[in-house]
Design an enzyme around this catalytic site. Structure first.
Site, PDB file in Angstrom:
ATOM      1  CG  HIS A   1       6.365   3.723  -7.062  1.00 30.27           C
ATOM      2  ND1 HIS A   1       6.038   2.747  -7.975  1.00 30.27           N
ATOM      3  CD2 HIS A   1       5.190   4.120  -6.496  1.00 30.27           C
ATOM      4  CE1 HIS A   1       4.732   2.577  -7.970  1.00 30.27           C
ATOM      5  NE2 HIS A   1       4.199   3.383  -7.081  1.00 30.27           N
TER       6      HIS A   1
ATOM      7  CB  CYS B   1       1.439   2.511  -9.221  1.00 27.02           C
ATOM      8  SG  CYS B   1       1.789   4.263  -9.003  1.00 27.02           S
TER       9      CYS B   1
ATOM     10  CE  LYS C   1       6.459   0.166  -6.018  1.00 27.95           C
ATOM     11  NZ  LYS C   1       5.897  -1.199  -5.863  1.00 27.95           N
TER      12      LYS C   1
ATOM     13  CG  PHE D   1      -2.090   7.801  -6.977  1.00 30.16           C
ATOM     14  CD1 PHE D   1      -1.763   7.286  -5.741  1.00 30.16           C
ATOM     15  CD2 PHE D   1      -1.340   8.871  -7.463  1.00 30.16           C
ATOM     16  CE1 PHE D   1      -0.729   7.803  -4.989  1.00 30.16           C
ATOM     17  CE2 PHE D   1      -0.297   9.403  -6.716  1.00 30.16           C
ATOM     18  CZ  PHE D   1       0.004   8.873  -5.477  1.00 30.16           C
TER      19      PHE D   1
ATOM     20  CG  HIS E   1       2.189  -0.934  -4.145  1.00 30.52           C
ATOM     21  ND1 HIS E   1       2.541  -0.869  -5.477  1.00 30.52           N
ATOM     22  CD2 HIS E   1       1.781   0.321  -3.810  1.00 30.52           C
ATOM     23  CE1 HIS E   1       2.337   0.364  -5.934  1.00 30.52           C
ATOM     24  NE2 HIS E   1       1.890   1.103  -4.935  1.00 30.52           N
TER      25      HIS E   1
ATOM     26  CD  GLU F   1       1.626  -4.324  -0.079  1.00 34.61           C
ATOM     27  OE1 GLU F   1       1.793  -5.224  -0.935  1.00 34.61           O
ATOM     28  OE2 GLU F   1       2.228  -3.224  -0.125  1.00 34.61           O
TER      29      GLU F   1
END
Length: 416
Positions: free
Chosen positions: A342, A165, A337, A403, A305, A316
């Site tokens: 996403h 991502c 998002k 990831f 994110h 985060e």
């Protein structure tokens, strides 16, 4: 070696909440949700039955029918967004030195639909390997920038970054440095993804990564909310034209913002889970500020994110508090998002476009769908909940994590 300044001169977007950069911006500011029941296949037996699909898109409205058939959807999306950005930048393709124009793109997965369909066709056959001759060229992740360069004759650096991502944020960072170091005058950068498929949805469901709020898809992506239960898969593309400042100034280009810097780091922790204290995220934001030569108190806005996962959102925000200290409470923090879902490898690109347009318009888009306080999140942070907020944004940061612990951060500022 002289380090050159880099600016943004063109934007293009194809998203679940708008099929152009202007439609996308309108969707962001109005708090529009792109989530809806999946239309691409029968979801009866799937745990998650919704996603953020691109809507009202017909590839042949933009591409020759024969060429469109040779491209997976992720590459079609890339072509459309890149063409919009090139047009927006008003690049004169007859005069630009194409040897010094690169295409550096991001894709976390690439042609998943093509791969899925060819394997299913084989499995349903008699064992004879009858594969489409375009199977491999349609599937490979590097084909999107290849097609962009072939169409326009751009002969500079051309490749795809793959870091899950974080892919398109990595691509933007590479594009920034290619111009800074004098290898290119212009780079078409960004990312695209089209993973709303039976394999994509089934795979993420198997990981328990997706929201299963099937009764209310439009509210399922709810970053920072106490009842969040996973991310909502999206698709689409975002494209940015990065250009050497003097080159842009000489041709009288509109300049949206300066790319002040970027940062990279790794969590070195787990294949899919973030470090609970956000250690790698702390480092990527510090690296980004250092690269830009800016201080934490210079930052006005952070597009996180913020995927709407129980672990990731908290980690985060902890990292933001560590890096920015008391100034964190003065920053407009959001997660777009909540509206787009996403977009995996394309997330960094469309979110960078969001922060650039927030600077241009003086408005920070909201984090929608927040109804329940999470006691693990500092209540004094301004998460721009449910409604856009006016803000003179001079410096904005975009965070993207993938990831494998891949962290990428890009920082933009108004041109001095």
């Amino acid at each position: 070696m002289e380090i050159k300044r880099v600016v943004v001169t063109g934007l293009g977007a194809l998203t679940p909440i708008g099929n152009t950069k202007d439609e996308y911006w309108d969707g962001l500011v109005s708090g529009k949700s792109g989530a809806a029941p999946i239309t691409y296949y029968d979801t009866e037996k799937f745990k998650t039955k919704f996603a953020c699909e691109v809507k009202n898109f017909n590839a042949t409205d933009f591409l020759d029918r024969k060429e469109a058939r040779k491209m997976d959807k992720f590459a079609q999306y890339a072509m459309v967004a890149a063409d919009e950005a090139i047009e927006d930048a008003k690049l004169n393709l007859e005069k630009v030195d194409k040897l010094r124009v690169g295409v550096i793109w991001g894709a976390g997965i690439g042609g998943l639909e093509t791969f899925q369909q060819e394997v299913l066709n084989f499995a349903e056959g008699d064992g004879t390997p009858r594969f489409n001759p375009f199977f491999i060229p349609k599937m490979i992740a590097d084909i999107a920038p290849a097609n962009i360069s072939i169409k326009h004759g751009f002969m500079g650096p051309n490749y795809t970054t793959v870091s899950a991502c974080a892919s398109s944020a990595n691509a933007m960072f590479d594009a920034l440095n290619s111009i800074r170091l004098g290898y290119c005058d212009v780079v078409v950068t960004g990312g695209s993804e089209a993973a709303v498929t039976i394999a994509g949805m089934g795979g993420f469901n198997a990981m328990h990564a997706l929201s299963t709020r099937n009764e209310s898809p439009e509210t399922a992506s709810r970053p920072f909310d106490g009842t969040r239960d996973g991310f909502v898969l999206g698709e689409g593309a975002g494209a940015l034209i990065l250009e050497e400042y003097e080159h842009a100034k000489a041709r009288g280009a509109k300049i949206y913002a300066e790319v002040a810097g970027g940062g990279l780091s790794s969590d070195a922790y787990h294949m899919t889970a973030p470090h609970p204290e956000g250690i790698g995220v702390v480092e990527v934001m510090k690296n980004c500020l250092r690269d830009a030569g800016l201080q934490p108190e210079d930052v006005d806005h952070i597009n996180t994110h913020g995927t709407s996962t129980p672990l990731g959102d908290v980690a985060e925000l902890k990292a933001i508090s560590k890096v920015f200290g008391s100034h964190a409470k003065s920053i407009n923090i959001n997660s777009t998002k909540s509206m787009t879902g996403h977009l995996l490898g394309a997330a960094g690109a469309i979110e960078a476009i969001s922060v650039i347009l927030a600077m241009e318009h003086g408005i920070v888009p909201p984090t929608i769908n927040h109804t329940t306080v999470d006691e693990n999140i500092d209540p004094e942070l301004n998460l721009t909940l449910n409604k856009a907020q006016k803000r003179d944004v001079k410096v904005a940061m975009s965070n993207t994590f993938g990831f494998g612990g891949h962290n990428a951060c890009v920082l933009f500022k108004k041109l001095d």
